[in-house]
Design an enzyme around this catalytic site. Structure first.
Site, PDB file in Angstrom:
ATOM      1  N   ARG A   1       0.821  -1.215   0.000  1.00 18.31           N
ATOM      2  CA  ARG A   1       0.000   0.000   0.000  1.00 18.31           C
ATOM      3  C   ARG A   1       0.850   1.258   0.000  1.00 18.31           C
ATOM      4  NH1 ARG A   1      -5.543  -1.263   2.583  1.00 18.31           N
ATOM      5  NH2 ARG A   1      -5.510  -3.518   2.412  1.00 18.31           N
TER       6      ARG A   1
ATOM      7  N   SER B   1     -23.369 -13.231  12.261  1.00 22.14           N
ATOM      8  CA  SER B   1     -22.713 -12.138  11.544  1.00 22.14           C
ATOM      9  C   SER B   1     -22.792 -12.331  10.037  1.00 22.14           C
ATOM     10  CB  SER B   1     -21.237 -12.102  11.986  1.00 22.14           C
ATOM     11  OG  SER B   1     -20.488 -11.238  11.182  1.00 22.14           O
TER      12      SER B   1
ATOM     13  N   HIS C   1     -21.855   3.707   5.853  1.00 21.70           N
ATOM     14  CA  HIS C   1     -21.853   4.210   4.468  1.00 21.70           C
ATOM     15  C   HIS C   1     -23.219   4.700   4.023  1.00 21.70           C
ATOM     16  CE1 HIS C   1     -17.694   3.227   3.695  1.00 21.70           C
ATOM     17  NE2 HIS C   1     -17.892   2.189   4.485  1.00 21.70           N
TER      18      HIS C   1
ATOM     19  N   THR D   1     -20.840   6.571  11.532  1.00 23.35           N
ATOM     20  CA  THR D   1     -19.597   7.343  11.622  1.00 23.35           C
ATOM     21  C   THR D   1     -19.881   8.818  11.366  1.00 23.35           C
ATOM     22  OG1 THR D   1     -17.352   7.582  10.749  1.00 23.35           O
ATOM     23  CG2 THR D   1     -19.021   7.054   9.157  1.00 23.35           C
TER      24      THR D   1
ATOM     25  N   LYS E   1     -17.443  10.112   7.378  1.00 27.37           N
ATOM     26  CA  LYS E   1     -17.628   9.923   5.936  1.00 27.37           C
ATOM     27  C   LYS E   1     -18.593  11.004   5.421  1.00 27.37           C
ATOM     28  CE  LYS E   1     -16.269   5.112   6.545  1.00 27.37           C
ATOM     29  NZ  LYS E   1     -14.825   5.228   6.440  1.00 27.37           N
TER      30      LYS E   1
ATOM     31  N   THR F   1      -9.245   9.298  25.445  1.00 25.51           N
ATOM     32  CA  THR F   1      -9.539  10.731  25.507  1.00 25.51           C
ATOM     33  C   THR F   1     -10.660  11.089  24.529  1.00 25.51           C
ATOM     34  OG1 THR F   1      -7.313  11.260  26.203  1.00 25.51           O
ATOM     35  CG2 THR F   1      -8.523  13.032  25.114  1.00 25.51           C
TER      36      THR F   1
HETATM   37  N1  PLP Z   1     -17.836   0.288   9.378  1.00 21.82           N
HETATM   38  C1  PLP Z   1     -17.663   0.201   8.050  1.00 21.82           C
HETATM   39  C2  PLP Z   1     -18.609  -0.614   7.253  1.00 21.82           C
HETATM   40  C3  PLP Z   1     -16.607   0.891   7.428  1.00 21.82           C
HETATM   41  O1  PLP Z   1     -16.426   0.795   6.114  1.00 21.82           O
HETATM   42  C4  PLP Z   1     -15.731   1.665   8.217  1.00 21.82           C
HETATM   43  C5  PLP Z   1     -14.591   2.419   7.632  1.00 21.82           C
HETATM   44  O2  PLP Z   1     -14.333   2.443   6.480  1.00 21.82           O
HETATM   45  C6  PLP Z   1     -15.950   1.709   9.600  1.00 21.82           C
HETATM   46  C7  PLP Z   1     -17.009   1.011  10.147  1.00 21.82           C
HETATM   47  C8  PLP Z   1     -15.055   2.507  10.497  1.00 21.82           C
HETATM   48  O3  PLP Z   1     -15.487   3.830  10.527  1.00 21.82           O
HETATM   49  P1  PLP Z   1     -14.433   5.011  10.794  1.00 21.82           P
HETATM   50  O4  PLP Z   1     -13.738   5.266   9.489  1.00 21.82           O
HETATM   51  O5  PLP Z   1     -15.244   6.141  11.288  1.00 21.82           O
HETATM   52  O6  PLP Z   1     -13.476   4.481  11.818  1.00 21.82           O
END
Ligand code: PLP
Length: 403
Positions: free
Chosen positions: A21, A136, A216, A244, A247, A277
């Protein structure tokens, strides 16, 4: 042991496979998204970014920046500690209220990233529920898998997006054990969307606790950007919604939303929450402003969908193969790690376009791809240049065109 030799040998094997990468050294330019300065070997130059998860460009939205400046000037830089120790700031309290309202839940709990929220919430719940069995989806994200692993709970994997397979596994379990069903709404690499209703109905029939990762989709789908579960009228039937702020919201952070007792339980027992923190107040203020904006404005979501459709149509016209899906993620399929890296290198070197290669283990071997994410801020001209560049490279390397 010769540690350095070990590290170098492992890296060499990644290079040989073509999946070492390399992170592009990019400098985002506020107000000019999707443009960024690329600090490459021949010096800095402007490129157009086509693979950002700042899906709506909210990371540079004036309202978000203004809120962050204001919080920085009033509260200073850091939070001052963990939430436990002097780290709870009024912005943290306000954003948790806003997130609970967004998802129509009693409460929400803020984490430092989506990764942390999955890891901490899943591991805490699954380890504390006596004899819990996790069910899962086969394609759940690495952060969810880490949460499950850390919980040491028994795990059963059901076929991706297959509610019948989920039912088959639920049926086979002892009716008395607590069951915990984990899935995502929009899967980030294939861009496919879960049959939320069918999965939740299967879980309900067996009394399982449900957890959806909406990372997403938050900000992008559903009323006010509340996500796919809200779009499908299913939020009220899902126990835990995770998302999140990094994004579509454009800043940083993660969260869970659900009942007051569940959030309080995770707050009280999750080491990933207690011992880290808290987010800087300015970050929470920016995310709060972004969520509030997106709850009241559909313009970004409409522009986003329109651009996605336009990119797909232009790729179709040029015969560039891309995986069909109902979301905003446009995977252009290459199928070879070294070639995928070469295409990405050519795009930036010859055309000033940045799209990173996606290789194993992010996707299975043989399905390597360029993951294109159009935003409302990409222009017609940007789309034309992207597709022309891809088309030229496609011809040069002799890749097959789509029919
Ligand atoms: N969940 C999924 C499906 C993700 O694709 C990602 C990150 O790409 C995360 C959780 C993690 O989120 P964050 O980028 O806010 O750590």
């Amino acid at each position: 042991m010769k540690f350095e030799t070990f590290f170098r040998r492992e890296l060499a094997s990644l290079r040989n496979e073509g999946r070492y990468r390399v992170f592009a050294d990019l400098e985002r330019k506020a107000g000019q998204f999707p443009r960024a300065m690329f600090h490459g070997p021949s010096g800095p130059r402007e490129v157009t970014v086509w693979c950002s998860n700042d899906y709506l460009g909210m990371g540079q939205h004036p309202t978000v920046l203004e809120a962050m400046h204001e919080a920085l000037d009033t509260c200073g830089a850091g939070a001052g500690g963990t939430r436990n120790i002097a780290g709870t700031n009024h912005y943290h309290v306000m954003i948790e209220k806003e997130l609970a309202a967004l998802h129509n839940k009693e409460a929400a709990l803020l984490f430092n990233s989506g990764y942390m929220s999955n890891w901490a919430a899943i591991s805490t719940i699954a380890s504390k529920l006596p004899e819990c069995v996790i069910l899962s989806d086969a394609l759940n994200h690495a952060s969810m898998i880490e949460g499950m692993r850390h919980s040491r709970a028994k795990k059963v994997v059901f076929e991706h997006n297959n509610p019948n397979d989920l039912r088959r596994h639920l049926r086979a379990l002892d009716p008395k054990v607590p069951k915990f069903v984990l899935f995502e709404s929009v899967y980030s690499m294939d861009g496919d969307v879960a049959p939320v209703r069918e999965i939740v109905e299967a879980a309900e029939d067996y009394g399982a606790l449900t957890y959806i990762d909406e990372v997403h989709s938050v900000g992008l789908y559903g009323p006010g950007g509340a996500g796919i579960a809200a779009r499908d009228g299913m939020s009220d039937r899902i126990d835990i919604i995770e998302g999140t702020l990094g994004k579509a919201i454009g800043v940083l952070g993660g969260y869970i939303a659900g009942s007051a007792a569940m959030c309080d339980f995770v707050r009280s027992f999750a080491s990933g929450f207690i011992f880290s923190t808290a987010l800087p107040p300015a970050i929470a203020a920016g995310a709060l402003a972004s969520i509030r904006h997106l709850r009241n404005s559909d313009a970004e979501r409409i522009g986003h969908q329109e651009r996605v459709a336009q990119v797909r149509a232009a790729l179709d016209e040029a015969g560039i193969p891309h995986m069909p899906n109902p979301s905003h993620i446009v995977p252009v399929m290459v199928g070879d790690a070294a070639l995928c890296k070469k295409l990405s290198d050519d795009l930036i070197e010859r055309f000033d376009i940045y799209v990173q290669p996606i290789n194993y283990p992010t996707v299975p071997r043989g399905t390597e791809r360029l993951r294109i994410t159009p935003t409302p801020l990409h222009s017609d001209e940007d789309i034309r240049k992207l597709v022309e560049a891809l088309s030229s490279i496609w011809s040069m390397v002799g890749l097959k065109r789509a029919a």
